[in-house]
Design a protein around this motif. Structure first.
Motif, PDB file in Angstrom:
ATOM      1  N   SER A 121    -116.788  92.995 -22.067  1.00 45.32           N
ATOM      2  CA  SER A 121    -117.007  92.381 -23.339  1.00 45.32           C
ATOM      3  C   SER A 121    -115.913  93.065 -24.310  1.00 45.32           C
ATOM      4  CB  SER A 121    -118.532  92.672 -23.884  1.00 45.32           C
ATOM      5  OG  SER A 121    -118.637  94.056 -23.679  1.00 45.32           O
ATOM      6  N   LYS A 122    -115.717  92.710 -25.511  1.00 42.86           N
ATOM      7  CA  LYS A 122    -115.078  93.202 -26.456  1.00 42.86           C
ATOM      8  C   LYS A 122    -115.390  94.600 -26.832  1.00 42.86           C
ATOM      9  CE  LYS A 122    -113.247  89.117 -28.658  1.00 42.86           C
ATOM     10  NZ  LYS A 122    -113.304  88.512 -30.125  1.00 42.86           N
ATOM     11  N   GLU A 123    -116.592  94.962 -26.780  1.00 39.95           N
ATOM     12  CA  GLU A 123    -117.381  96.199 -27.094  1.00 39.95           C
ATOM     13  C   GLU A 123    -116.718  97.270 -25.989  1.00 39.95           C
ATOM     14  OE1 GLU A 123    -118.864  93.255 -27.272  1.00 39.95           O
ATOM     15  OE2 GLU A 123    -119.183  93.170 -29.333  1.00 39.95           O
ATOM     16  N   GLU A 124    -116.863  96.779 -24.670  1.00 35.50           N
ATOM     17  CA  GLU A 124    -116.707  97.512 -23.593  1.00 35.50           C
ATOM     18  C   GLU A 124    -115.017  98.069 -23.459  1.00 35.50           C
ATOM     19  OE1 GLU A 124    -119.550  96.507 -20.029  1.00 35.50           O
ATOM     20  OE2 GLU A 124    -118.069  94.917 -20.547  1.00 35.50           O
ATOM     21  N   VAL A 125    -114.573  97.014 -23.913  1.00 38.03           N
ATOM     22  CA  VAL A 125    -112.890  97.260 -23.990  1.00 38.03           C
ATOM     23  C   VAL A 125    -112.632  98.242 -25.154  1.00 38.03           C
ATOM     24  CG1 VAL A 125    -110.448  96.293 -24.624  1.00 38.03           C
ATOM     25  CG2 VAL A 125    -112.119  94.930 -23.147  1.00 38.03           C
ATOM     26  N   LYS A 126    -113.249  98.077 -26.103  1.00 38.54           N
ATOM     27  CA  LYS A 126    -112.995  99.088 -27.497  1.00 38.54           C
ATOM     28  C   LYS A 126    -113.438 100.464 -26.860  1.00 38.54           C
ATOM     29  CE  LYS A 126    -114.307  99.765 -32.183  1.00 38.54           C
ATOM     30  NZ  LYS A 126    -114.835  99.129 -33.404  1.00 38.54           N
ATOM     31  N   ARG A 127    -114.631 100.653 -26.189  1.00 41.31           N
ATOM     32  CA  ARG A 127    -115.106 101.916 -25.926  1.00 41.31           C
ATOM     33  C   ARG A 127    -114.178 102.692 -24.920  1.00 41.31           C
ATOM     34  NH1 ARG A 127    -120.405  99.516 -25.552  1.00 41.31           N
ATOM     35  NH2 ARG A 127    -120.171  99.093 -23.616  1.00 41.31           N
ATOM     36  N   GLU A 128    -113.678 101.918 -23.933  1.00 45.39           N
ATOM     37  CA  GLU A 128    -112.462 102.251 -23.091  1.00 45.39           C
ATOM     38  C   GLU A 128    -111.389 102.790 -24.029  1.00 45.39           C
ATOM     39  OE1 GLU A 128    -111.714  99.536 -20.287  1.00 45.39           O
ATOM     40  OE2 GLU A 128    -113.462  99.731 -19.326  1.00 45.39           O
ATOM     41  N   TRP A 129    -110.769 102.137 -24.980  1.00 44.47           N
ATOM     42  CA  TRP A 129    -109.724 102.498 -25.755  1.00 44.47           C
ATOM     43  C   TRP A 129    -110.018 103.521 -26.689  1.00 44.47           C
ATOM     44  CZ3 TRP A 129    -104.812 101.863 -24.809  1.00 44.47           C
ATOM     45  CH2 TRP A 129    -104.334 100.724 -23.982  1.00 44.47           C
ATOM     46  N   MET A 130    -111.047 103.691 -27.308  1.00 45.42           N
ATOM     47  CA  MET A 130    -111.582 104.730 -27.896  1.00 45.42           C
ATOM     48  C   MET A 130    -111.422 106.107 -27.180  1.00 45.42           C
ATOM     49  SD  MET A 130    -112.502 104.242 -31.149  1.00 45.42           S
ATOM     50  CE  MET A 130    -113.505 105.553 -31.438  1.00 45.42           C
ATOM     51  N   ALA A 131    -111.904 106.062 -25.940  1.00 45.93           N
ATOM     52  CA  ALA A 131    -111.867 107.225 -24.919  1.00 45.93           C
ATOM     53  C   ALA A 131    -110.232 107.779 -24.755  1.00 45.93           C
ATOM     54  CB  ALA A 131    -112.464 107.127 -23.948  1.00 45.93           C
ATOM     55  N   LYS A 132    -109.446 106.518 -24.776  1.00 40.86           N
ATOM     56  CA  LYS A 132    -108.151 106.835 -24.409  1.00 40.86           C
ATOM     57  C   LYS A 132    -107.405 107.755 -25.312  1.00 40.86           C
ATOM     58  CE  LYS A 132    -107.455 103.074 -20.774  1.00 40.86           C
ATOM     59  NZ  LYS A 132    -106.793 101.976 -20.661  1.00 40.86           N
ATOM     60  N   VAL A 133    -107.513 107.029 -26.723  1.00 35.22           N
ATOM     61  CA  VAL A 133    -107.028 107.413 -27.843  1.00 35.22           C
ATOM     62  C   VAL A 133    -107.396 108.896 -28.154  1.00 35.22           C
ATOM     63  CG1 VAL A 133    -106.117 105.157 -28.536  1.00 35.22           C
ATOM     64  CG2 VAL A 133    -108.080 106.210 -29.518  1.00 35.22           C
ATOM     65  N   GLN A 134    -108.700 109.129 -28.061  1.00 34.08           N
ATOM     66  CA  GLN A 134    -109.256 110.427 -28.575  1.00 34.08           C
ATOM     67  C   GLN A 134    -108.656 111.441 -27.489  1.00 34.08           C
ATOM     68  OE1 GLN A 134    -113.305 109.341 -28.009  1.00 34.08           O
ATOM     69  NE2 GLN A 134    -113.672 109.147 -30.130  1.00 34.08           N
ATOM     70  N   GLU A 135    -108.292 111.187 -26.379  1.00 31.92           N
ATOM     71  CA  GLU A 135    -107.713 112.130 -25.528  1.00 31.92           C
ATOM     72  C   GLU A 135    -106.142 112.369 -25.630  1.00 31.92           C
ATOM     73  OE1 GLU A 135    -106.995 114.789 -22.332  1.00 31.92           O
ATOM     74  OE2 GLU A 135    -108.976 114.071 -23.179  1.00 31.92           O
ATOM     75  N   LYS A 136    -105.354 110.999 -25.960  1.00 36.79           N
ATOM     76  CA  LYS A 136    -104.153 110.952 -26.129  1.00 36.79           C
ATOM     77  C   LYS A 136    -103.891 110.071 -27.096  1.00 36.79           C
ATOM     78  CE  LYS A 136     -99.809 111.701 -23.480  1.00 36.79           C
ATOM     79  NZ  LYS A 136     -98.879 110.556 -23.962  1.00 36.79           N
ATOM     80  N   GLY A 137    -103.490 110.311 -28.398  1.00 37.97           N
ATOM     81  CA  GLY A 137    -103.542 109.446 -29.606  1.00 37.97           C
ATOM     82  C   GLY A 137    -102.292 108.421 -29.299  1.00 37.97           C
ATOM     83  N   ASP A 138    -101.150 108.847 -28.803  1.00 36.98           N
ATOM     84  CA  ASP A 138     -99.993 107.714 -28.816  1.00 36.98           C
ATOM     85  C   ASP A 138    -100.280 106.611 -27.782  1.00 36.98           C
ATOM     86  OD1 ASP A 138     -99.471 109.131 -26.466  1.00 36.98           O
ATOM     87  OD2 ASP A 138     -97.505 109.855 -27.082  1.00 36.98           O
ATOM     88  N   THR A 139    -101.505 106.693 -27.005  1.00 42.37           N
ATOM     89  CA  THR A 139    -101.793 105.686 -25.859  1.00 42.37           C
ATOM     90  C   THR A 139    -101.795 104.592 -26.623  1.00 42.37           C
ATOM     91  OG1 THR A 139    -104.167 106.330 -25.904  1.00 42.37           O
ATOM     92  CG2 THR A 139    -102.468 107.280 -24.000  1.00 42.37           C
ATOM     93  N   LEU A 140    -102.324 104.478 -28.124  1.00 43.91           N
ATOM     94  CA  LEU A 140    -102.191 103.333 -28.930  1.00 43.91           C
ATOM     95  C   LEU A 140    -101.403 102.458 -29.032  1.00 43.91           C
ATOM     96  CD1 LEU A 140    -104.267 102.272 -31.355  1.00 43.91           C
ATOM     97  CD2 LEU A 140    -102.713 103.210 -32.760  1.00 43.91           C
ATOM     98  N   ARG A 141    -100.133 102.671 -28.467  1.00 39.02           N
ATOM     99  CA  ARG A 141     -98.894 101.995 -28.316  1.00 39.02           C
ATOM    100  C   ARG A 141     -99.166 100.712 -27.194  1.00 39.02           C
ATOM    101  NH1 ARG A 141     -93.898 104.972 -26.804  1.00 39.02           N
ATOM    102  NH2 ARG A 141     -94.785 106.782 -27.337  1.00 39.02           N
ATOM    103  N   SER A 142    -100.225 101.236 -26.297  1.00 36.17           N
ATOM    104  CA  SER A 142    -100.700 100.210 -25.045  1.00 36.17           C
ATOM    105  C   SER A 142    -101.701  99.410 -25.343  1.00 36.17           C
ATOM    106  CB  SER A 142    -100.530 101.040 -23.950  1.00 36.17           C
ATOM    107  OG  SER A 142     -99.369 101.584 -23.819  1.00 36.17           O
ATOM    108  N   ALA A 143    -102.281  99.691 -26.394  1.00 39.51           N
ATOM    109  CA  ALA A 143    -103.513  98.876 -26.616  1.00 39.51           C
ATOM    110  C   ALA A 143    -103.402  97.459 -27.187  1.00 39.51           C
ATOM    111  CB  ALA A 143    -104.263  99.814 -27.962  1.00 39.51           C
ATOM    112  N   PRO A 144    -104.434  96.751 -27.171  1.00 42.57           N
ATOM    113  CA  PRO A 144    -104.306  95.181 -27.412  1.00 42.57           C
ATOM    114  C   PRO A 144    -103.854  95.191 -28.854  1.00 42.57           C
ATOM    115  CG  PRO A 144    -106.337  95.638 -25.910  1.00 42.57           C
ATOM    116  CD  PRO A 144    -105.673  97.060 -26.269  1.00 42.57           C
ATOM    117  N   LYS A 145    -103.487  94.044 -29.453  1.00 33.97           N
ATOM    118  CA  LYS A 145    -103.116  94.013 -30.704  1.00 33.97           C
ATOM    119  C   LYS A 145    -104.132  93.993 -31.455  1.00 33.97           C
ATOM    120  CE  LYS A 145     -98.599  93.267 -30.013  1.00 33.97           C
ATOM    121  NZ  LYS A 145     -97.620  94.085 -30.549  1.00 33.97           N
ATOM    122  N   GLU A 146    -105.358  93.567 -31.281  1.00 37.27           N
ATOM    123  CA  GLU A 146    -106.527  93.553 -32.185  1.00 37.27           C
ATOM    124  C   GLU A 146    -107.070  94.986 -32.214  1.00 37.27           C
ATOM    125  OE1 GLU A 146    -108.057  92.002 -28.049  1.00 37.27           O
ATOM    126  OE2 GLU A 146    -106.278  91.681 -29.318  1.00 37.27           O
TER     127      GLU A 146
END
Length: 335
Positions: free
Chosen positions: A13-38
């Motif tokens: 779900s969109k919520e699950e994807v967002k939670r996963e990316w929240m954890a990634k960027v909290q650990e390493k901010g610049d992983t935002l470059r690979s996050a989905p556009k939305e």
């Protein structure tokens, strides 16, 4: 399910994807470059990335990078007014720039203190001047690193010319964050009315001596502070490091180390406590510190084999002077 059929993975779900990316960027901010556009346009995800590493703002959507309300909230949360450098066009809005400066405040700021990659990102993407340059065996190598990555440093050097230093009157007078009044001014005759700042030696690279009455000498601190202020006025972001450890090998190779001084060590050596008006990181000058992506290092300033005092006395003065300036200075453990 019939035998031999493969189970089709359930779509997240969109919520699950967002939670996963929240954890990634909290650990390493610049992983935002690979996050989905939305998610690069999601205020919550982008803010989490910025709190981890301010340079991650580069990978936010153009819409968010030009959203003044969002940028102001980000600066309030991080005190990093330099975030505006990732928002082309907004730097020409003088009133908004002032608003961000007010939100950032002044003095030493430790928002990204343990994140060396944030400092590297700042130096790679815009002009950042290292204001406090540690000395010791690693001095020449530190200067070379700064020249390669940040266009120079705010250090002044007088070589064999005797200069005034940062303290006088057996440490009872400490140079302020402004000009002191000694720079190239004739030394007055000793008297009960002479200011304590004159009760000191002048030093060059190879000698120390009492200044003669009537002689004139540069004040290293005045020149250094003027250089820092000038670079700030030119638009450079002023940063300082509390160690000269570029990587783990430098500790053994050059005797590189921290210049932090804990309260207990200050009492032990009869030195002043290190206090800053924005506070200081927990564990200051004690134990070890883990730097993201770089390793774990001692925060205790080593003792100089000759002076038998903690290394970094000049660095500690520089921090106090920078803390008293009317603009922010961003502090990192590693240069």
């Amino acid at each position: 399910m019939a035998s031999g059929e493969k189970e089709v993975p359930k779509e997240k779900s969109k919520e699950e994807v967002k939670r996963e990316w929240m954890a990634k960027v909290q650990e390493k901010g610049d992983t935002l470059r690979s996050a989905p556009k939305e998610l690069q346009n999601d205020k919550e995800v982008v803010m989490a990335a910025i709190l981890s590493d301010g340079t991650a703002l580069e990978f936010a959507s153009e819409a968010l990078r030009h959203n003044k309300s969002f940028l102001l909230d980000a600066v309030k949360a991080t005190k990093a007014s330099w975030l505006i450098k990732y928002c082309p066009g907004l730097e020409t809005d003088a009133d908004f720039v002032k608003e961000l400066a007010a939100a950032a405040g002044t003095g030493l700021i430790f928002s990204y203190y343990t994140n060396a990659s944030c400092f590297y990102g700042m130096r790679d993407r815009f002009e950042a001047t290292g204001a406090s340059v540690p000395g010791g065996q690693a001095y020449a190598q530190v200067m070379e690193e700064l020249r390669k990555t940040s266009g120079g440093s705010a250090t002044v050097w007088f070589d064999e010319l005797p200069v005034f230093g940062f303290s006088a009157d057996e440490g009872r007078w400490i140079h302020p964050s402004a000009d002191c009044g000694r720079d190239e001014v004739p030394v007055p005759a000793a008297s009960s009315e002479r200011h304590a700042m004159w009760n000191c030696l002048v030093e060059s690279r190879s000698q120390r001596m009492p200044p003669e009455v009537g002689s004139k000498h540069p004040c290293w601190c005045c020149h250094w502070l003027r250089q820092v202020r000038r670079r700030h006025q030119e638009g450079a972001v002023i940063c300082c490091a509390v160690s000269n450890i570029y990587n783990a090998a430098w500790v053994e190779r050059y005797g590189a180390g921290s210049s932090e001084l804990s309260d207990a060590r200050a009492r032990e050596f009869g030195l002043k406590r290190e206090m800053f008006h924005n506070g200081r990181p927990r564990g200051w000058g004690e134990g070890d510190i883990e730097i993201k992506g770089a390793g774990t290092f001692s925060r205790v300033a080593p003792v100089h084999p000759h002076t038998l005092r903690p290394l970094g006395e000049g660095c500690r003065w520089e921090r106090q002077a920078l803390d008293g300036l009317d603009f922010p200075v961003y502090v990192f453990f590693m240069p």
